[in-house]
Design a protein around this motif. Structure first.
Motif, PDB file in Angstrom:
ATOM      1  N   UNK A  22       3.940  79.698  47.588  1.00  0.00           N
ATOM      2  CA  UNK A  22       4.629  81.213  47.384  1.00  0.00           C
ATOM      3  C   UNK A  22       6.233  80.689  47.867  1.00  0.00           C
ATOM      4  N   UNK A  23       6.969  81.030  47.508  1.00  0.00           N
ATOM      5  CA  UNK A  23       7.944  80.899  47.317  1.00  0.00           C
ATOM      6  C   UNK A  23       9.346  82.281  48.257  1.00  0.00           C
ATOM      7  N   UNK A  24       8.732  83.029  48.810  1.00  0.00           N
ATOM      8  CA  UNK A  24       8.941  83.940  49.784  1.00  0.00           C
ATOM      9  C   UNK A  24       8.835  84.178  50.651  1.00  0.00           C
ATOM     10  N   UNK A  25       9.831  85.051  51.211  1.00  0.00           N
ATOM     11  CA  UNK A  25       9.979  84.601  52.928  1.00  0.00           C
ATOM     12  C   UNK A  25       9.280  85.103  54.028  1.00  0.00           C
ATOM     13  N   UNK A  26       8.010  85.745  52.539  1.00  0.00           N
ATOM     14  CA  UNK A  26       6.733  85.715  53.633  1.00  0.00           C
ATOM     15  C   UNK A  26       5.875  84.918  53.628  1.00  0.00           C
ATOM     16  N   UNK A  27       5.389  84.979  53.050  1.00  0.00           N
ATOM     17  CA  UNK A  27       4.830  82.932  53.246  1.00  0.00           C
ATOM     18  C   UNK A  27       5.693  81.685  52.628  1.00  0.00           C
ATOM     19  N   UNK A  28       6.421  81.725  52.355  1.00  0.00           N
ATOM     20  CA  UNK A  28       7.135  80.588  51.418  1.00  0.00           C
ATOM     21  C   UNK A  28       7.484  79.588  52.784  1.00  0.00           C
ATOM     22  N   UNK A  29       7.186  80.286  53.820  1.00  0.00           N
ATOM     23  CA  UNK A  29       7.982  79.192  54.886  1.00  0.00           C
ATOM     24  C   UNK A  29       8.639  78.471  55.112  1.00  0.00           C
ATOM     25  N   UNK A  30      10.917  78.734  54.095  1.00  0.00           N
ATOM     26  CA  UNK A  30      11.887  77.966  53.323  1.00  0.00           C
ATOM     27  C   UNK A  30      12.442  78.859  54.783  1.00  0.00           C
ATOM     28  N   UNK A  31      13.377  79.845  54.567  1.00  0.00           N
ATOM     29  CA  UNK A  31      13.628  80.292  55.042  1.00  0.00           C
ATOM     30  C   UNK A  31      13.897  80.592  56.810  1.00  0.00           C
ATOM     31  N   UNK A  32      12.219  81.061  56.833  1.00  0.00           N
ATOM     32  CA  UNK A  32      12.367  81.483  58.694  1.00  0.00           C
ATOM     33  C   UNK A  32      10.254  80.881  58.068  1.00  0.00           C
ATOM     34  N   UNK A  33       9.745  80.917  59.492  1.00  0.00           N
ATOM     35  CA  UNK A  33       7.689  80.528  59.364  1.00  0.00           C
ATOM     36  C   UNK A  33       7.244  81.467  58.424  1.00  0.00           C
ATOM     37  N   UNK A  34       6.698  81.058  57.663  1.00  0.00           N
ATOM     38  CA  UNK A  34       5.143  81.672  57.006  1.00  0.00           C
ATOM     39  C   UNK A  34       4.698  83.039  58.156  1.00  0.00           C
ATOM     40  N   UNK A  35       4.153  84.604  57.995  1.00  0.00           N
ATOM     41  CA  UNK A  35       3.445  85.029  58.919  1.00  0.00           C
ATOM     42  C   UNK A  35       2.367  84.932  59.206  1.00  0.00           C
ATOM     43  N   UNK A  36       1.599  83.936  58.927  1.00  0.00           N
ATOM     44  CA  UNK A  36       0.842  83.119  59.302  1.00  0.00           C
ATOM     45  C   UNK A  36       0.736  81.598  60.418  1.00  0.00           C
ATOM     46  N   UNK A  37       1.946  81.361  60.029  1.00  0.00           N
ATOM     47  CA  UNK A  37       2.243  80.155  61.521  1.00  0.00           C
ATOM     48  C   UNK A  37       1.784  80.738  63.106  1.00  0.00           C
ATOM     49  N   UNK A  38       1.207  79.854  63.965  1.00  0.00           N
ATOM     50  CA  UNK A  38       1.030  79.469  64.905  1.00  0.00           C
ATOM     51  C   UNK A  38       2.206  81.178  65.706  1.00  0.00           C
ATOM     52  N   UNK A  39       3.185  81.066  65.345  1.00  0.00           N
ATOM     53  CA  UNK A  39       4.071  81.987  66.124  1.00  0.00           C
ATOM     54  C   UNK A  39       4.352  83.466  66.612  1.00  0.00           C
ATOM     55  N   UNK A  40       2.850  83.500  64.955  1.00  0.00           N
ATOM     56  CA  UNK A  40       2.708  85.318  65.144  1.00  0.00           C
ATOM     57  C   UNK A  40       1.252  85.086  64.861  1.00  0.00           C
TER      58      UNK A  40
END
Length: 296
Positions: A134-152
């Motif tokens: 994935x390369x998007x903001x939701x799951x790519x983890x590039x510009x922001x954490x992936x939605x499945x990271x521990x922070x969420x």
């Protein structure tokens, strides 16, 4: 299968692992904005009602006769009060619908940290069968954490329908006991393939092992039923061998506490239901003692 959302969706549905983000902060903000709009409409309506009450014509009666207010344009009067009423009605429906949806979503079970971390690792790792790229903001983890990271983690929901009742006993079976079983016998289970279209052998083995949640739930229900029935069975057997009245009284108290404890941890019964069942169980023991005494 090509990497991407389709591959992730297949993994989620086949392995009962559909985890999504609730976006509770966005939902709460939306509710606050709707609330603010309603507050504004309420103030506007009260101001118009107050203004109309100062007139000497029919407008002073709009707040007492809705039909008069509704048909005001036919007599050349303003419909502002009626228009605000209609706007308030529409906004209230939107507001109540949003509240109901928020309540439904907020009540969905939060996934365990192990469930979240496994999914996150699978998405990122091609060796586990994922590697979705994935390369998007939701799951790519590039510009922001992936939605499945521990922070969420606290904002996630798992949509699986096979997660038991959520009582302490179920959590114990699905947690420590399942982990212990995996430690002892997990190596005997087949691993998941990296490429689901081919057998899980050699380089196509991901090293992941899947436990069907429905099978785990069945085992949990069986063990829970057996565990909950032990207290009544054991109490009757033990009391039949004990003849001393004081000892019997102590055993009745002990088994009653054990019974209520087993109900509390093995079911999601309410306190009043546990109280009623415990009272009935204690009564059965007393009746048994009385009948056994009369026989001796």
């Amino acid at each position: 299968m090509a990497p991407g959302y389709s591959k992730l969706a297949t993994f989620m549905t086949e392995k009962h692992h559909p985890i999504i983000r609730k976006y509770q902060q966005l939902a709460a903000r939306d509710l606050l904005l709707l609330q603010a709009e309603l507050c504004h409409l309420e103030c506007e309506y009260e101001a118009v009602v107050k203004q109309n009450s100062t007139f000497k014509d029919e407008r002073k009666s709009y707040d007492q006769d809705w039909l008069l207010m509704h048909t005001a344009p036919t007599r050349g009067f303003s419909t502002e009060q009626w228009e605000i009423s209609l706007a308030t009605r529409a906004k209230l429906r939107e507001y109540y619908s949003a509240i109901a949806q928020y309540s439904d979503i907020a009540s969905i079970r939060q996934p365990k940290d192990s469930e979240r971390s496994i999914l996150n690792e699978w998405i990122e790792s091609a060796s586990l069968g994922g590697g979705c790229g994935f390369i998007g903001r939701d799951l790519g983890g590039i510009e922001q954490p992936s939605v499945y990271e521990a922070v969420y983690h606290s904002d996630l929901a798992i949509l699986s329908d096979s997660h038991g009742e959520g009582d302490l006993f179920t959590k114990f079976i699905n947690g420590p006991l399942l982990a212990f079983y995996h430690y002892l016998l997990g190596h005997t289970r087949a691993t998941l393939p990296i490429d689901p279209e081919n057998a899980s052998v050699g380089d196509n083995s991901s090293g992941l092992r899947h436990y069907n949640p429905r099978h785990v739930e069945t085992v949990t229900n069986i063990l829970g039923t057996v565990f909950s029935s032990l207290a009544p069975l054991v109490s009757i057997v033990v009391l039949s061998f004990v003849l001393d009245p004081k000892a019997r009284l102590g055993l009745v108290c002990a088994f009653t506490v054990l019974f209520s404890f087993s109900l509390a941890i093995a079911t999601k019964a309410r306190r009043v239901e546990i109280f009623a069942a415990t009272a009935a169980f204690a009564s059965v023991q007393v009746v048994f003692i009385g009948s056994s005494n009369s026989m001796t």
